[in-house]
Design a protein around this motif. Structure first.
Motif, mmCIF file in Angstrom:
data_model
loop_
_atom_site.group_PDB
_atom_site.id
_atom_site.type_symbol
_atom_site.label_atom_id
_atom_site.label_comp_id
_atom_site.label_asym_id
_atom_site.label_seq_id
_atom_site.Cartn_x
_atom_site.Cartn_y
_atom_site.Cartn_z
ATOM 1 N N UNK A 109 -53.184 14.360 26.671
ATOM 2 C CA UNK A 109 -52.530 15.256 25.712
ATOM 3 C C UNK A 109 -51.028 15.340 25.974
ATOM 4 N N UNK A 110 -50.643 15.441 27.267
ATOM 5 C CA UNK A 110 -49.217 15.504 27.614
ATOM 6 C C UNK A 110 -48.514 14.218 27.162
ATOM 7 N N UNK A 111 -49.152 13.069 27.427
ATOM 8 C CA UNK A 111 -48.559 11.793 27.022
ATOM 9 C C UNK A 111 -48.428 11.702 25.506
ATOM 10 N N UNK A 112 -49.428 12.240 24.789
ATOM 11 C CA UNK A 112 -49.420 12.124 23.333
ATOM 12 C C UNK A 112 -48.380 13.025 22.697
ATOM 13 N N UNK A 113 -48.216 14.238 23.227
ATOM 14 C CA UNK A 113 -47.455 15.257 22.512
ATOM 15 C C UNK A 113 -46.039 15.471 23.036
ATOM 16 N N UNK A 114 -45.775 15.134 24.295
ATOM 17 C CA UNK A 114 -44.451 15.383 24.857
ATOM 18 C C UNK A 114 -43.684 14.066 25.011
ATOM 19 N N UNK A 115 -42.379 14.182 25.249
ATOM 20 C CA UNK A 115 -41.557 12.985 25.411
ATOM 21 C C UNK A 115 -40.835 12.996 26.745
ATOM 22 N N UNK A 163 -53.942 5.045 21.014
ATOM 23 C CA UNK A 163 -53.625 4.543 19.666
ATOM 24 C C UNK A 163 -52.663 5.490 18.958
ATOM 25 N N UNK A 164 -52.851 6.791 19.152
ATOM 26 C CA UNK A 164 -51.964 7.791 18.538
ATOM 27 C C UNK A 164 -50.531 7.625 19.050
ATOM 28 N N UNK A 165 -50.391 7.494 20.380
ATOM 29 C CA UNK A 165 -49.052 7.355 20.974
ATOM 30 C C UNK A 165 -48.397 6.059 20.496
ATOM 31 N N UNK A 166 -49.169 4.960 20.481
ATOM 32 C CA UNK A 166 -48.603 3.666 20.093
ATOM 33 C C UNK A 166 -48.179 3.663 18.631
ATOM 34 N N UNK A 167 -48.892 4.411 17.795
ATOM 35 C CA UNK A 167 -48.579 4.386 16.360
ATOM 36 C C UNK A 167 -47.525 5.404 15.971
ATOM 37 N N UNK A 168 -47.346 6.453 16.762
ATOM 38 C CA UNK A 168 -46.567 7.603 16.299
ATOM 39 C C UNK A 168 -45.064 7.357 16.322
ATOM 40 N N UNK A 181 -41.313 4.474 23.807
ATOM 41 C CA UNK A 181 -42.265 5.562 23.589
ATOM 42 C C UNK A 181 -43.659 5.019 23.312
ATOM 43 N N UNK A 182 -43.716 3.935 22.522
ATOM 44 C CA UNK A 182 -45.023 3.366 22.175
ATOM 45 C C UNK A 182 -45.712 2.747 23.386
ATOM 46 N N UNK A 183 -44.909 2.299 24.371
ATOM 47 C CA UNK A 183 -45.487 1.672 25.568
ATOM 48 C C UNK A 183 -46.402 2.619 26.335
ATOM 49 N N UNK A 184 -46.103 3.927 26.262
ATOM 50 C CA UNK A 184 -46.920 4.889 27.008
ATOM 51 C C UNK A 184 -48.359 4.917 26.512
ATOM 52 N N UNK A 185 -48.585 4.415 25.283
ATOM 53 C CA UNK A 185 -49.950 4.409 24.762
ATOM 54 C C UNK A 185 -50.817 3.313 25.358
ATOM 55 N N UNK A 186 -50.175 2.248 25.861
ATOM 56 C CA UNK A 186 -50.948 1.091 26.347
ATOM 57 C C UNK A 186 -51.837 1.450 27.549
ATOM 58 N N UNK A 187 -51.308 2.142 28.600
ATOM 59 C CA UNK A 187 -52.199 2.485 29.717
ATOM 60 C C UNK A 187 -53.352 3.394 29.301
ATOM 61 N N UNK A 188 -53.089 4.252 28.300
ATOM 62 C CA UNK A 188 -54.173 5.138 27.839
ATOM 63 C C UNK A 188 -55.258 4.335 27.119
ATOM 64 N N UNK A 189 -54.807 3.444 26.220
ATOM 65 C CA UNK A 189 -55.763 2.588 25.489
ATOM 66 C C UNK A 189 -56.647 1.802 26.452
ATOM 67 N N UNK A 190 -55.996 1.093 27.371
ATOM 68 C CA UNK A 190 -56.749 0.209 28.264
ATOM 69 C C UNK A 190 -57.499 1.010 29.336
ATOM 70 N N UNK A 191 -56.951 2.164 29.727
ATOM 71 C CA UNK A 191 -57.675 3.021 30.679
ATOM 72 C C UNK A 191 -58.979 3.544 30.095
ATOM 73 N N UNK A 192 -58.949 3.920 28.811
ATOM 74 C CA UNK A 192 -60.185 4.366 28.141
ATOM 75 C C UNK A 192 -61.215 3.257 28.084
ATOM 76 N N UNK A 193 -60.742 2.039 27.762
ATOM 77 C CA UNK A 193 -61.665 0.896 27.711
ATOM 78 C C UNK A 193 -62.258 0.620 29.089
ATOM 79 N N UNK A 194 -61.409 0.698 30.126
ATOM 80 C CA UNK A 194 -61.889 0.445 31.487
ATOM 81 C C UNK A 194 -62.911 1.478 31.937
#
Lengths: 91, 162
Positions: free
Chosen positions: B21-27, A20-25, A31-44
Motif C-alpha cells: 500500500x505504501x509503495x502504491x500510494x506514496x512517492x 500492476x497499479x504502480x506500473x500503470x499509474x 516511479x513505475x519501476x517500483x511496481x516490478x518487485x511487487x509484481x514479481x514478488x506476488x508471483x514468487x
C-alpha cells in the motif's frame, strides 16, 4: 485459525495487482519501476505456496527454484530500469 | 499449519500488504521503504513456508531493489514523478483492481481451495504440460492480452515527444 494455500494466494494476488497499479499509474520510469518487485514478488509467493502445499517427493523444492529465479529477475529489471531512468532524466 | 505458523503468517502478511500500500500510494523515499517492507514481509512468508534459502534470496533481492529505488528518489527525479497521468494510465491503474478481483476469485473459488489442483512435481516439464495442456485456453487468452498490450505500448511510445 488454519492458514491454507488460499491465504497465500490472496496475498500474492494483492501484491501482483498493487505492482500492476504502480506500473500503470505514473508516467515516469523511476516511479513505475517500483511496481516490478511487487509484481514479481506476488508471483514468487504463489510459486512457493503452490510448491509447499502440492509438492511431491520427486521434486520438493522446484517451486522455490522458480521463485529464486523470479526474485533475481526482479532485481535485474530494477537495475536495468534505474540505469535507463538516470540516462533519460536530464541533470 | 499450527497456531505459531498462523500468527507468523498474519504478521508477515500484514507487513507485506502494508508495504504494498505504501509503495502504491506514496512517492519519493517512502516508495523505496515500502519495497523494503514488502521484501521483509515476503521473506517472513517464505520462511513460514519452510523455504529458507528462497527467503534469503528475496530479502537480498528486494533490499537491493529498495536501495536502487532510493537512488531514484532524489530532487533530480521529483519533477518527472509529479507528471500527471493520462487517461490511458488511469484506466490501466483501474484495471489493476479488476486483476486483483479476478485473482482473488480464482484463489477462493478455483480448484486450489479444494486441494484438487495438484500437478505433482513443480518443475519445468510439469508446468509446461499444465500450461500447454489443461490450461491452454487461459494461456492463449493471456497471450492475446499481452500482444495487445505490447502493440499499444509501441503505439504510445511512438507518439511520445522526443
Amino acid at each position: 485459525m488454519t492458514v491454507g494455500v488460499v491465504h497465500f494466494l490472496f496475498v500474492g494476488a494483492f501484491l501482483f495487482a498493487a505492482g500492476a497499479f504502480v506500473a500503470a499509474r505514473r508516467p515516469s520510469l523511476g516511479a513505475a519501476l517500483a511496481g516490478v518487485p511487487l509484481l514479481l514478488g506476488g508471483a514468487g509467493l504463489d510459486l512457493v505456496a503452490a510448491d509447499r502445499f502440492t509438492a511431491s517427493f520427486r521434486d520438493p523444492v522446484g517451486g522455490q527454484g522458480f521463485a529464486i529465479a523470479v526474485a533475481v529477475m526482479a532485481l535485474a529489471f530494477v537495475g536495468l530500469g534505474s540505469v535507463l531512468a538516470r540516462l533519460e532524466t536530464p541533470r | 499449519m499450527d497456531t505459531l505458523h498462523s500468527v507468523l503468517f498474519y504478521a508477515f502478511a500484514a507487513l507485506t500488504v502494508g508495504g504494498g500500500l505504501v509503495t502504491s500510494l506514496l512517492g519519493g523515499r517512502a516508495r523505496a521503504l515500502g519495497v523494503a517492507a514488502v521484501g521483509v514481509g515476503l521473506a517472513g512468508l517464505y520462511a513460514d513456508l519452510d523455504a529458507g534459502y528462497a527467503a534469503l534470496v528475496i530479502l537480498v533481492a528486494l533490499g537491493a531493489c529498495a536501495v536502487l529505488l532510493l537512488g531514484l528518489a532524489g530532487p533530480r527525479f521529483a519533477a518527472a514523478d509529479l507528471e500527471p497521468a493520462g487517461l490511458a494510465r488511469q484506466l490501466g491503474a483501474a484495471l489493476a483492481g479488476v486483476v486483483f478481483l479476478a485473482l482473488a476469485y480464482v484463489a477462493f473459488r478455483g480448484r486450489y481451495a479444494g486441494g484438487t489442483a495438484s500437478i505433482g512435481a513443480v518443475n519445468a516439464a510439469a508446468v509446461g504440460r499444465l500450461l500447454l495442456g489443461r490450461e491452454a485456453l487461459g494461456v492463449e487468452a493471456l497471450a492475446a492480452a499481452l500482444l495487445v498490450a505490447v502493440a499499444a505500448g509501441g503505439l504510445i511510445a511512438r507518439g511520445r515527444p522526443r
